[in-house]
Motif scaffolding. Structure first.
Motif, PDB file in Angstrom:
ATOM      1  N   ILE A   1       0.851  -1.204   0.000  1.00 59.04           N
ATOM      2  CA  ILE A   1       0.000   0.000   0.000  1.00 59.04           C
ATOM      3  C   ILE A   1       0.879   1.245   0.000  1.00 59.04           C
ATOM      4  O   ILE A   1       0.699   2.156  -0.822  1.00 59.04           O
ATOM      5  N   ASN A   2       1.851   1.276   0.911  1.00 58.57           N
ATOM      6  CA  ASN A   2       2.695   2.466   0.997  1.00 58.57           C
ATOM      7  C   ASN A   2       3.609   2.618  -0.206  1.00 58.57           C
ATOM      8  O   ASN A   2       3.893   3.735  -0.643  1.00 58.57           O
ATOM      9  N   GLY A   3       4.079   1.489  -0.753  1.00 59.14           N
ATOM     10  CA  GLY A   3       4.890   1.552  -1.963  1.00 59.14           C
ATOM     11  C   GLY A   3       4.107   2.168  -3.113  1.00 59.14           C
ATOM     12  O   GLY A   3       4.629   3.002  -3.861  1.00 59.14           O
ATOM     13  N   SER A   4       2.836   1.781  -3.233  1.00 58.26           N
ATOM     14  CA  SER A   4       1.984   2.333  -4.292  1.00 58.26           C
ATOM     15  C   SER A   4       1.753   3.822  -4.065  1.00 58.26           C
ATOM     16  O   SER A   4       1.794   4.618  -5.008  1.00 58.26           O
ATOM     17  N   LEU A   5       1.499   4.207  -2.809  1.00 56.50           N
ATOM     18  CA  LEU A   5       1.296   5.636  -2.512  1.00 56.50           C
ATOM     19  C   LEU A   5       2.560   6.426  -2.845  1.00 56.50           C
ATOM     20  O   LEU A   5       2.489   7.532  -3.391  1.00 56.50           O
ATOM     21  N   MET A   6       3.715   5.832  -2.537  1.00 61.27           N
ATOM     22  CA  MET A   6       4.983   6.533  -2.820  1.00 61.27           C
ATOM     23  C   MET A   6       5.187   6.727  -4.311  1.00 61.27           C
ATOM     24  O   MET A   6       5.799   7.710  -4.738  1.00 61.27           O
ATOM     25  N   SER A   7       4.674   5.792  -5.111  1.00 62.65           N
ATOM     26  CA  SER A   7       4.874   5.943  -6.555  1.00 62.65           C
ATOM     27  C   SER A   7       4.096   7.151  -7.091  1.00 62.65           C
ATOM     28  O   SER A   7       4.503   7.771  -8.070  1.00 62.65           O
ATOM     29  N   PHE A   8       2.995   7.500  -6.398  1.00 65.78           N
ATOM     30  CA  PHE A   8       2.254   8.709  -6.796  1.00 65.78           C
ATOM     31  C   PHE A   8       3.121   9.959  -6.608  1.00 65.78           C
ATOM     32  O   PHE A   8       3.005  10.927  -7.373  1.00 65.78           O
ATOM     33  N   LEU A   9       3.965   9.910  -5.575  1.00 62.68           N
ATOM     34  CA  LEU A   9       4.801  11.075  -5.278  1.00 62.68           C
ATOM     35  C   LEU A   9       5.709  11.419  -6.457  1.00 62.68           C
ATOM     36  O   LEU A   9       5.989  12.585  -6.723  1.00 62.68           O
TER      37      LEU A   9
END
Lengths: 350, 318
Positions: free
Chosen positions: A150-158
């Protein structure tokens, strides 16, 4: 177990109503399947190795050529991992579950990529899958992996939306979540039994994600993307650190306004010069939170991260070695003076 | 009665009507550190930060002035530090731990001295004789101090020396032979500890050191055998197998007798990796990759089951 309950009842001054058979059964199961670090490491290592070979098999047999087949098997494997854990909550099946879960995510991502799905959609599907995993099962390793996905995916938005400086929002959100998760253990345990089971894996997952996000914004590799207005990310971390100082002072029985003011000023003096590197304050926050709740793993991660981030900070400073030396000597002398001044008060109980 | 742990409070909290305040009180009483622990923590933290930053500041100061210093001043500075740190260890009132830490610092300074020497006289920073000289010169200190972290440094230096020797001098050695030597080198501490125990000689070699060196030995043997399976060093592979297999059997039986799980986990996993390499040598097509993947999953699952059952048997017997 009964003796422990009796002791807790004595301390709280009342008798508890407890489901003795269920508690004893769970305690017996945990005792029988005591999975220390060796077993957990074997599960993850074995799962990773098996996943690698299976992915190799898929490449050689050209399964990757069909986006539909990849997505189909991805969903089947993720579902299989979840169902396996739901039906048989057994540490012995952790290796299989971990393999299926990692392979499933890999296939799903590859299949969607091959079908020309946008990166945003892939990330949202990963996030939804991770959230679904957390809702459906409360297995330690799978829950931990779900949080990382989940956090890896959110980080990719960054990265994709770096123009909007979303990393400030993300870091603020993570800081608040990590702090609340650590400090509200009792409250979270009482909300729902599922959250109580998820408490430990989520705590580890959030800690790793938080330190990972701090690494992302502070490392030179991505500095050009995240370098702007880093002090905005620093503010929530600084606030959380000061809140921790407030709780510590309360615990130590420091009530005089003058003493509290001096401590806050000193903490600000230590942290404010690092406002262009929120990673340092973040690592300090994890160390304080981990010590507060007696969480050894967090303490180790926080300490190692602090050493790394502070080394990187000084390495990246665009100053001469002489100026860096003066800064370090001043900091060192500052801490040593504090050590001497507080020695009597801090060693009074010894 | 054993002390109440966090997992006990979690378990009881899930299956009872304990309120949030009661759970918090239980955690506060039995798990969370009290004010005294916080004071100790802050006290030590201030000291560590103070000493750490001051030491780094001094190092950076010398780094800044380094180019302008005369070579005798450079060497003299490090030699003085070395003499002082080694000399202070002879001061009796200091505790054994402080003296051991100082001696470890002195051992590191020997390497720094050699590095500065190499920098001044341009002898080459990665010459194997630099590490070999460092390793030899600290031998007496290592044996005398009997301090585990210093022993670890000693073993690491030995491994680095071996690698560099192979790179720079012994170019005729096969990769398998190099791994055999690493296996022998890293296996020595474990064998040594076992021999001492066998002859009823008391030793205080900590488990973590034996586990690190044991893991390094098993890793070397595994890599060596895998490389041998895919490579051409048949003679060296036979030598490695003749050395490693009896040691594997001995270590497995030894840990089983002493009720320790370490080699009961590591050695079967190593054998699984070797078996996977053998299968891939037979064929590396898609079907075989699938088989190997399945083999690892089933193998690790059975290994974990066996470890848990063994642990349970030992716990019930105690």
């Amino acid at each position: 177990m009964k003796e422990l309950v009796k002791q807790l009842e004595q301390e709280s001054g009342r008798s508890f109503e407890w489901n003795e058979s269920a508690a004893l059964e769970e305690a017996e199961k945990k005792h029988d399947h005591q999975s220390g670090l060796t077993v957990k490491l074997l599960s993850v290592l074995g799962g990773l190795l098996a996943a690698l070979f299976f992915i190799g098999f898929c490449f050689i047999s050209r399964l990757y050529e069909s986006s539909f087949a990849l997505m189909f098997f991805g969903i089947v494997f993720i579902g299989g991992a979840i169902v396996l854990n739901k039906l048989y909550d057994n540490v012995l099946l952790d290796t299989i579950s971990v393999s299926l879960y990692i392979i499933g995510y890999t296939f799903l991502g590859m299949g969607m990529g091959k079908a020309q799905a946008s990166e945003d959609l892939i990330c949202w599907v990963f996030i939804a899958t991770g959230c679904g995993t957390l809702l459906l099962i409360q297995n330690y390793i799978l829950s931990f992996l779900a949080v990382l996905f989940i956090n890896g995916s959110l980080m990719s938005f960054l990265f994709r939306y770096s123009d909007y400086h979303l990393h400030h929002v993300y870091l603020s959100f993570l800081t608040l979540t990590v702090t609340c998760w650590y400090l509200n253990e009792a409250r979270l345990l009482r909300i729902h039994p599922a959250i109580a089971r998820l408490y430990n894996p989520l705590r580890l997952g959030l800690t790793v994600s938080f330190l990972g996000a701090l690494f992302l914004v502070s490392t030179n590799w991505f500095n050009i993307i995240f370098q702007h207005y880093l002090w905005i990310s620093f503010l929530p971390v600084f606030a959380a650190s000061l809140f921790m100082v407030f709780r510590i002072l309360d615990l130590l029985g420091v009530n005089a306004i003058r003493e509290k003011f001096i401590v806050y000023v000193l903490c600000a003096a230590v942290l404010l010069p690092t406002c262009w590197s929120p990673a340092i304050a973040g690592a300090i926050l994890i160390v304080l939170l981990s010590f507060r709740v007696h969480y050894r793993t967090g303490l180790v991660f926080g300490t190692v991260s602090f050493i790394y981030f502070i080394s990187q900070y000084y390495y990246d400073l665009k100053l001469t070695l002489l100026t860096k030396s003066a800064l370090m000597l001043t900091s060192g002398l500052f801490f040593l003076i504090l050590y001497v001044l507080t020695r009597k008060k801090l060693t009074a109980d010894d | 009665m054993r002390p109440i742990r966090q997992e006990d409070i979690h378990l009881i909290g899930r299956h009872s009507d304990m309120s949030e305040q009661e759970i918090h009180h239980a955690l506060q009483t039995h798990v969370y550190p009290a004010a005294r622990a916080w004071k100790k923590f802050i006290h030590r933290l201030l000291l560590v930060l103070g000493v750490g930053f001051t030491a780094c500041g001094i190092v950076f100061f010398f780094a800044y002035n380094w180019q302008d210093l005369h070579k005798f001043v450079k060497l003299g500075l490090i030699e003085c530090l070395l003499l002082v740190s080694a000399g202070v260890t002879l001061y009796p009132p200091l505790s054994h731990l402080v003296r051991s830490v100082l001696l470890t610092g002195a051992s590191v300074l020997v390497g720094v001295l050699f590095a500065v020497f190499g920098q001044i006289y341009q002898t080459g920073a990665n010459a194997y004789d630099f590490f070999c000289g460092w390793w030899l010169l600290i031998s007496v200190w290592v044996w005398v101090s009997d301090f585990a972290p210093l022993w670890l440094l000693y073993i690491v230096l030995a491994n680095v020396t071996l690698n560099l020797y192979e790179e720079q001098v012994a170019s005729g050695w096969s990769t398998v032979f190099l791994f055999t030597l690493h296996f022998a080198l890293n296996g020595l501490p474990t064998l040594g500890a076992a021999l001492l125990s066998g002859f009823k000689v008391r030793h205080n070699i900590p488990h973590w050191l034996l586990h690190i060196t044991g893991l390094a030995a098993v890793t070397s043997a595994t890599f060596g055998i895998v490389v041998g399976i895919f490579g051409h060093g048949n003679g060296d592979l036979v030598l490695l197998l003749l050395l490693a297999m009896p040691v594997y059997v001995w270590a497995f039986v030894h840990d089983r007798k002493r009720h320790q799980l370490f080699y009961l986990a590591v050695i079967p996993f190593s054998l699984m990796v070797i078996a996977s390499a053998l299968l891939l040598k037979l064929s590396n097509d898609a079907g075989m990759l699938f088989m190997v993947s399945l083999f690892i999953v089933v193998g690790v699952t059975l290994l974990i089951k066996s470890l848990i059952d063994t642990q349970k048997k030992w716990n019930d017997a105690n």
